[in-house]
Design a protein around this motif. Structure first.
Motif, short mmCIF file in Angstrom:
data_model
loop_
_atom_site.label_atom_id
_atom_site.label_comp_id
_atom_site.label_asym_id
_atom_site.label_seq_id
_atom_site.Cartn_x
_atom_site.Cartn_y
_atom_site.Cartn_z
N TYR A 1 -6.35 -5.26 0.46
CA TYR A 1 -5.93 -3.88 0.65
C TYR A 1 -7.03 -3.08 1.34
O TYR A 1 -8.22 -3.23 1.02
CB TYR A 1 -5.62 -3.21 -0.70
CG TYR A 1 -4.51 -3.88 -1.46
CD1 TYR A 1 -3.19 -3.45 -1.32
CD2 TYR A 1 -4.76 -4.94 -2.33
CE1 TYR A 1 -2.16 -4.07 -2.01
CE2 TYR A 1 -3.74 -5.56 -3.02
CZ TYR A 1 -2.44 -5.11 -2.87
OH TYR A 1 -1.43 -5.74 -3.55
N SER A 2 -6.62 -2.22 2.26
CA SER A 2 -7.55 -1.28 2.86
C SER A 2 -6.81 -0.07 3.42
O SER A 2 -7.09 1.06 3.04
CB SER A 2 -8.37 -1.94 3.98
OG SER A 2 -9.18 -0.99 4.65
N SER A 3 -5.85 -0.29 4.31
CA SER A 3 -5.21 0.83 4.99
C SER A 3 -4.45 1.74 4.03
O SER A 3 -4.45 2.96 4.19
CB SER A 3 -4.28 0.33 6.10
OG SER A 3 -3.18 -0.39 5.56
N THR A 4 -3.79 1.16 3.04
CA THR A 4 -3.06 1.91 2.02
C THR A 4 -3.22 1.22 0.68
O THR A 4 -3.58 0.05 0.61
CB THR A 4 -1.54 2.01 2.35
OG1 THR A 4 -1.00 0.68 2.42
CG2 THR A 4 -1.31 2.74 3.66
N ALA B 1 -8.66 3.40 18.14
CA ALA B 1 -9.09 2.19 17.44
C ALA B 1 -7.97 1.79 16.48
O ALA B 1 -7.17 2.61 16.06
CB ALA B 1 -10.37 2.45 16.67
N TYR B 2 -7.91 0.51 16.16
CA TYR B 2 -6.85 0.01 15.29
C TYR B 2 -7.45 -0.73 14.11
O TYR B 2 -8.54 -1.28 14.19
CB TYR B 2 -5.92 -0.92 16.08
CG TYR B 2 -5.19 -0.22 17.19
CD1 TYR B 2 -3.99 0.43 16.94
CD2 TYR B 2 -5.71 -0.17 18.47
CE1 TYR B 2 -3.33 1.10 17.95
CE2 TYR B 2 -5.05 0.50 19.49
CZ TYR B 2 -3.85 1.13 19.23
OH TYR B 2 -3.20 1.80 20.22
N HIS B 3 -6.68 -0.73 13.03
CA HIS B 3 -7.16 -1.42 11.83
C HIS B 3 -7.20 -2.92 12.11
O HIS B 3 -6.20 -3.50 12.54
CB HIS B 3 -6.25 -1.12 10.65
CG HIS B 3 -6.92 -1.32 9.34
ND1 HIS B 3 -7.32 -2.57 8.90
CD2 HIS B 3 -7.31 -0.45 8.37
CE1 HIS B 3 -7.89 -2.45 7.72
NE2 HIS B 3 -7.90 -1.17 7.38
N PRO B 4 -8.33 -3.57 11.84
CA PRO B 4 -8.45 -5.00 12.16
C PRO B 4 -7.63 -5.92 11.27
O PRO B 4 -7.50 -7.10 11.56
CB PRO B 4 -9.95 -5.27 11.98
CG PRO B 4 -10.41 -4.24 11.01
CD PRO B 4 -9.59 -3.02 11.30
N PHE B 5 -7.04 -5.38 10.21
CA PHE B 5 -6.25 -6.22 9.31
C PHE B 5 -4.76 -6.20 9.63
O PHE B 5 -4.06 -7.16 9.34
CB PHE B 5 -6.43 -5.78 7.86
CG PHE B 5 -7.84 -5.88 7.34
CD1 PHE B 5 -8.84 -6.51 8.06
CD2 PHE B 5 -8.16 -5.34 6.10
CE1 PHE B 5 -10.14 -6.59 7.57
CE2 PHE B 5 -9.46 -5.42 5.59
CZ PHE B 5 -10.44 -6.04 6.34
N ASN B 6 -4.27 -5.07 10.20
CA ASN B 6 -2.82 -4.97 10.43
C ASN B 6 -2.46 -4.36 11.77
O ASN B 6 -1.28 -4.20 12.07
CB ASN B 6 -2.14 -4.19 9.29
CG ASN B 6 -2.61 -2.74 9.22
OD1 ASN B 6 -3.30 -2.24 10.12
ND2 ASN B 6 -2.26 -2.06 8.15
N GLY B 7 -3.46 -3.99 12.59
CA GLY B 7 -3.18 -3.44 13.90
C GLY B 7 -2.71 -2.01 13.89
O GLY B 7 -2.37 -1.46 14.94
N GLY B 8 -2.68 -1.36 12.72
CA GLY B 8 -2.21 0.02 12.62
C GLY B 8 -3.32 1.02 12.85
O GLY B 8 -4.47 0.67 13.15
N LYS C 1 -3.97 3.67 10.53
CA LYS C 1 -4.28 4.37 9.29
C LYS C 1 -5.38 3.67 8.51
O LYS C 1 -5.51 2.45 8.56
CB LYS C 1 -3.03 4.47 8.40
CG LYS C 1 -1.91 5.31 9.00
CD LYS C 1 -0.73 5.39 8.03
CE LYS C 1 0.39 6.24 8.58
NZ LYS C 1 1.56 6.30 7.64
N GLY C 2 -6.15 4.47 7.79
CA GLY C 2 -7.13 3.92 6.86
C GLY C 2 -8.21 3.09 7.50
O GLY C 2 -8.68 2.11 6.92
N LEU C 3 -8.67 3.49 8.69
CA LEU C 3 -9.62 2.67 9.43
C LEU C 3 -10.97 2.55 8.74
O LEU C 3 -11.70 1.59 8.98
CB LEU C 3 -9.82 3.24 10.84
CG LEU C 3 -8.56 3.41 11.68
CD1 LEU C 3 -8.91 3.98 13.05
CD2 LEU C 3 -7.85 2.09 11.83
N ASP C 4 -11.30 3.50 7.89
CA ASP C 4 -12.60 3.48 7.23
C ASP C 4 -12.48 3.34 5.71
O ASP C 4 -13.41 3.61 4.98
CB ASP C 4 -13.38 4.75 7.58
CG ASP C 4 -14.87 4.61 7.32
OD1 ASP C 4 -15.42 3.51 7.51
OD2 ASP C 4 -15.50 5.60 6.91
#
Length: 340
Positions: free
Chosen positions: A106-109, A52-59, A61-64
């Motif tokens: 901000y979310s992933s980092t 799964a990928y982060h919906p904000f940046n496609g990365g 990390k920090g999915l939750d």
């Protein structure tokens, strides 16, 4: 504060055609076992076949991690800014006098600090609806606008409610010296929503596009430039023609820029100088220019309601994919720059 980084189990629909989770089944029975009665479903074993990928940046990390939105000053006395380079998404909004202000998501980092933190505006609430109920950090609001803030689906972590999460820097003058600790802010909003699909799609660049070295977005009293760096594989920003450096070092700049043309009108609110606050209408549809990988693409944006995300489509109706990394949504008036 440590945030969970476990992979999401639900489909996020990210990527050129959407990246999700698929299921593999097995009836779980030993060899030669009798089939279960027809009314009893066979046991299922589900495994994740794709990340799964982060919906904000496609990365990845920090999915939750929880979502934190912060208002950051974007005029010359506030530069260089702190923490903008760490944001997943940065919105550029017109404010009074034809200047601009940022809302960083901000979310992933999280950075160590962020700021200068400034006051909220009416356009913020419409933008934030698509994020569910995030934490929202700002320094204050128009007294008449405060009722709308209190009713909005956000967790307010403003200077008024954030206590020791905020501090003043002796190196700057008021009002450009207010900073905040993002981890402390999120401690005060433990139920802030986690990331959700807001319409972005990440993946390889679509065919076509025009080779583009630079692009300048303009407002009545400000401009921001985006210059492609093949070496860094991102768009380096300028502020009124000057290199936009970060307080923590380097130049501020994202992998993807969306210059979104949106209707800008006058709100019923005024600032302390009596100037009307603009409203940038991000619900509806219109044209946009997407910058990625040294090219520009003419696209259409569509957001049917405030609680829905924004989709971006190419001329042939396909989703416009973004490059993995930071995304800037640069909101400019649909027409000539104006002070409404």
């Amino acid at each position: 504060m440590r945030f969970a980084t476990r992979r999401a189990v639900a489909v996020l629909g990210i990527g050129a055609l959407g990246a999700g989770l698929t299921a593999c089944s097995d009836d779980g029975s030993p060899p030669n076992a009798a089939a279960p009665p027809p009314t009893v479903p066979a046991p299922q074993a589900t495994t994740a076949a794709a990340p799964a990928y982060h919906p904000f940046n496609g990365g990845a990390k920090g999915l939750d991690n929880p979502v934190l939105a912060v208002k950051i000053e974007n005029t010359r006395p506030a530069l260089p800014q702190s923490g903008v380079r760490a944001a997943d998404i940065v919105y550029v909004e017109q404010v009074e006098g034809g200047e601009t202000r940022l809302m960083a998501i901000y979310s992933s980092t999280l950075p160590r600090t962020l700021g200068p933190v400034r006051s909220a505006r009416v356009s913020d609430l419409e933008i934030l609806r698509q994020y569910g109920r995030p934490a929202f950090a700002f320094s204050g609001v128009n007294s008449k606008f405060k009722k709308e803030i209190r009713r909005a689906p956000i967790y307010e972590v403003s200077q008024e409610t954030g206590g020791s999460a905020y501090y003043r820097s002796s190196a700057r003058q008021i009002p450009y010296n207010l900073y905040a600790d993002p981890r402390d802010l999120l401690k005060r909003a433990p139920k802030a929503d986690r990331p959700r699909d807001i319409g972005f799609r990440f993946g390889p660049a679509p065919e076509g596009g025009r080779p583009t070295r630079s692009f300048t977005a303009r407002w009545p009293s400000a401009s921001m430039g985006f210059i492609w760096s093949a070496k860094e594989k991102r768009w380096l920003t300028t502020h009124d023609g000057r290199t936009n450096t970060a307080a923590e070092g380097g130049v501020v700049g994202p992998q993807t820029v969306v210059v979104q043309y949106a209707k800008t009108t006058r709100s019923r609110y005024k600032d302390v100088n009596g100037a009307y606050t603009p409203v940038v209408h991000t619900v509806g549809s219109g044209r946009a220019v997407v910058l990625r990988d040294g090219k520009s693409y003419d696209v259409r944006w569509s957001r049917p309601s405030a609680d829905r995300g924004t989709t971006y489509t190419t001329a042939d109706g396909r989703p416009m994919t973004f490059a993995t990394g930071q995304v800037w949504i640069v909101l400019v008036n649909d027409g000539a720059p104006k002070i409404p």
